[in-house]
Scaffold this motif. Structure first.
Motif, PDB file in Angstrom:
ATOM      1  N   PHE A  63       0.367  11.683   7.563  1.00  0.00           N
ATOM      2  CA  PHE A  63       1.188  10.503   7.296  1.00  0.00           C
ATOM      3  C   PHE A  63       2.106  10.272   8.498  1.00  0.00           C
ATOM      4  N   PRO A  64       2.414   9.025   8.801  1.00  0.00           N
ATOM      5  CA  PRO A  64       3.400   8.770   9.865  1.00  0.00           C
ATOM      6  C   PRO A  64       4.743   9.394   9.494  1.00  0.00           C
ATOM      7  N   ILE A  65       5.445   9.913  10.482  1.00  0.00           N
ATOM      8  CA  ILE A  65       6.785  10.448  10.226  1.00  0.00           C
ATOM      9  C   ILE A  65       7.716   9.274   9.951  1.00  0.00           C
ATOM     10  N   GLU A  66       8.375   9.320   8.827  1.00  0.00           N
ATOM     11  CA  GLU A  66       9.293   8.252   8.435  1.00  0.00           C
ATOM     12  C   GLU A  66      10.628   8.877   8.060  1.00  0.00           C
ATOM     13  N   GLY A  67      11.662   8.525   8.820  1.00  0.00           N
ATOM     14  CA  GLY A  67      12.973   9.107   8.551  1.00  0.00           C
ATOM     15  C   GLY A  67      12.911  10.610   8.701  1.00  0.00           C
TER      16      GLY A  67
END
Length: 290
Positions: free
Chosen positions: A95-99
């Motif tokens: 998953f894309p790194i978010e926060g």
């Protein structure tokens, strides 16, 4: 979801049959945990089964800071029908790194192949004390297998490789560094010292503090490392600065020692064949349970 007044937060694991009630640290953000669980639900929506999902990174290694990211790592297995195709699916789900949320996982086959090659990551994941969810009994079965198939000699070279990469990043033991990043050099060298004390016959604990307790690190360096762990736990920004002298001396001496003295990996065909056979049998049995 229930929140205790003290201690840890209990959560019912809704990850499927034979799931366990699990415990998370009381200071974990409810929003972050919910975001992680939402990602795990998306993984399941792809038709795979999550065997376990844990916290890795600084929180599990024993040197978190107040703003440490949440590094969720998981191992999954696909149904047998997914293998009966001409083009195999990817063996990672990312998953894309978010926060502050970083989540990703490996297919069990990939994890076992890396373990056979001496990669310590799957061993650390399996031993993590912070578990989001798990299939009951799976981690115990996997740990038993890893004890049979993982060659500590190969793992020692894995840790030396980690140390080498971070030495290259800092450039000099006497220069300024980002103090938070210093732990990523300290940890593999302490792990190597722990292994050397046991003649490279077993694998080190995941927790840095425990590793220090069980290793003959010089007292001045050990005290400075523990002071940095405590400082890191209290501040969001440690900043940059020179490596504390006692730590710098320890790191330079031990890196040089292990770089020069670590035994070359010996190719044992019989051991490798036995380990691979055990891993194949384990993988097949787990796939049949799906």
């Amino acid at each position: 979801m229930r929140l205790r007044r003290h201690g840890c937060r209990d959560q019912e694991n809704d990850g499927g049959e034979n799931s366990l009630k699990l415990t998370l640290p009381a200071d974990f953000s409810l929003d972050s945990v919910a975001a992680i669980r939402a990602r795990l639900d998306l993984v399941r929506a792809q038709g795979v089964r999550i065997l376990f999902a844990i916290e890795s990174g600084s929180r599990a290694w024993g040197f978190p800071s107040p703003d440490s990211d949440y590094d969720c790592r998981f191992v999954y297995i696909r149904p047998i029908s997914d293998h009966l195709v001409l083009q195999q699916p990817r063996d990672v789900i990312e998953f894309p790194i978010e926060g502050e949320i970083d989540a990703g996982g490996w297919d069990l086959r990939k994890a076992l192949l890396l373990a056979l090659g001496g990669n310590a990551v799957i061993v650390e994941w399996t031993k993590s004390p912070i578990v989001y969810e798990e299939v009951e009994g799976f981690r115990a079965r996997l740990l038993d297998l890893l004890a049979e198939i993982v060659d500590p000699g190969k793992v020692s070279h894995h840790y030396l490789g980690l140390a080498r990469s971070h030495v290259a990043k800092i450039g000099s033991f006497s220069g300024e560094v980002k103090l938070k990043k210093l732990f990523y050099l300290i940890r593999p060298l302490v792990a190597l010292d722990w292994m050397e004390r046991r003649r490279f016959a077993s694998l080190p604990p995941m927790n840095l503090g425990q590793c220090l307790d069980e290793t003959d690190v010089p007292a001045p360096a050990g005290e400075e490392i523990r002071r940095l762990i405590e400082l890191k736990s209290q501040t969001r920004e440690m900043g940059s600065g020179p490596i504390p002298i006692a730590i710098a001396r320890y790191l330079e001496a031990r890196y040089g020692h292990h770089h020069m003295n670590l035994a070359a990996m010996v190719r044992d065909e019989a051991r490798q064949a036995r380990a691979q056979a055990l891993a194949i049998d384990f993988y097949r049995r787990e796939a049949e349970l799906q």
